[in-house]
Design a protein around this motif. Structure first.
Motif, PDB file in Angstrom:
ATOM      1  N   GLN A  35      -5.406  -2.748  -2.525  1.00 14.53           N
ATOM      2  CA  GLN A  35      -6.294  -3.653  -1.800  1.00 14.53           C
ATOM      3  C   GLN A  35      -5.635  -4.990  -1.482  1.00 14.53           C
ATOM      4  N   ASN A  36      -4.546  -5.316  -2.155  1.00 12.87           N
ATOM      5  CA  ASN A  36      -3.856  -6.582  -1.908  1.00 12.87           C
ATOM      6  C   ASN A  36      -2.651  -6.424  -0.986  1.00 12.87           C
ATOM      7  N   ASP A  57      -5.767   0.611  -7.529  1.00 14.11           N
ATOM      8  CA  ASP A  57      -6.533   0.185  -6.356  1.00 14.11           C
ATOM      9  C   ASP A  57      -6.420  -1.314  -6.083  1.00 14.11           C
ATOM     10  N   LYS A  74       0.831  -1.211   0.000  1.00 18.45           N
ATOM     11  CA  LYS A  74       0.000   0.000   0.000  1.00 18.45           C
ATOM     12  C   LYS A  74       0.863   1.257   0.000  1.00 18.45           C
TER      13      LYS A  74
END
Length: 192
Positions: free
Chosen positions: A89-90, A85, A43
């Motif tokens: 998100q991972n 995204d 992230k």
């Protein structure tokens, strides 16, 4: 007046002594080491990358079930964050996943793979290095139940030498039991 100044210096010295004792305490050092992410900080890495790319053009090719559309856009920060995204998100750095992944390290690779019996949509995260810089960053996500299967693969490729993002690919496959499978592929090439 001198008595209150002495108290102030005494109080200040006590505080410094307490801080010094805590800094030497092995338990406090272990706590600060525990604050480091257990896995690759996907992230944060992608957010910094999006900031660096703000104001850059991207040539994209979007293919949905065999139909292809090409376009070139100028992306600002929010556009890049939306485009990336799936990568954000991972990110697997969450307390609940602290021991859910097996990590393999070598000079060239850092691989986090979901352990058998653990549950999370992100199955694998791979970072490939070249000369200490990230050369390739990828993830594989899978969700399934009796009625539905979804797989998403994402990969970013970085230039050798300067380390800039060259291009990226996100491939999505969805199969719902009573409908036709859907496949989408987004390829983006950054224009510097």
């Amino acid at each position: 007046m001198k008595k209150s100044a002495t108290r102030y210096y005494y109080f200040f010295a006590c505080i410094l002594f307490f801080i010094g004792v805590q800094a030497c305490n092995p338990a406090s050092r272990e706590a600060s080491e525990a604050d480091e992410p257990a896995y690759f900080p996907m992230k944060e890495y992608v957010e910094v990358l999006a900031e660096q790319l703000s104001g850059k053009n991207v040539a994209r090719q979007i293919t949905v079930n065999g139909e292809t559309e090409r376009k070139e856009d100028l992306f600002e920060l929010e556009d890049w964050l939306n485009e990336f995204d799936f990568f954000i998100q991972n990110d697997i750095n969450r307390p609940a996943l602290a021991s859910a992944y097996a990590t393999t390290r070598s000079e060239e690779y850092l691989i986090h793979e979901l352990k058998e019996g653990e549950k999370n949509k992100t199955r694998k995260l791979v970072v490939r290095y070249e000369d200490g810089q990230v050369k390739e960053l990828s993830f594989f996500e899978k969700k399934e139940n009796f009625f539905y299967t979804s797989e998403i693969r994402g990969v970013m490729f970085f230039n050798s030498g300067d380390g800039y993002l060259s291009h990226y690919l996100v491939e999505s496959f969805q199969d719902v039991i009573w409908s036709k499978p859907n496949r989408m592929v987004v390829q983006g090439y950054v224009r510097y």
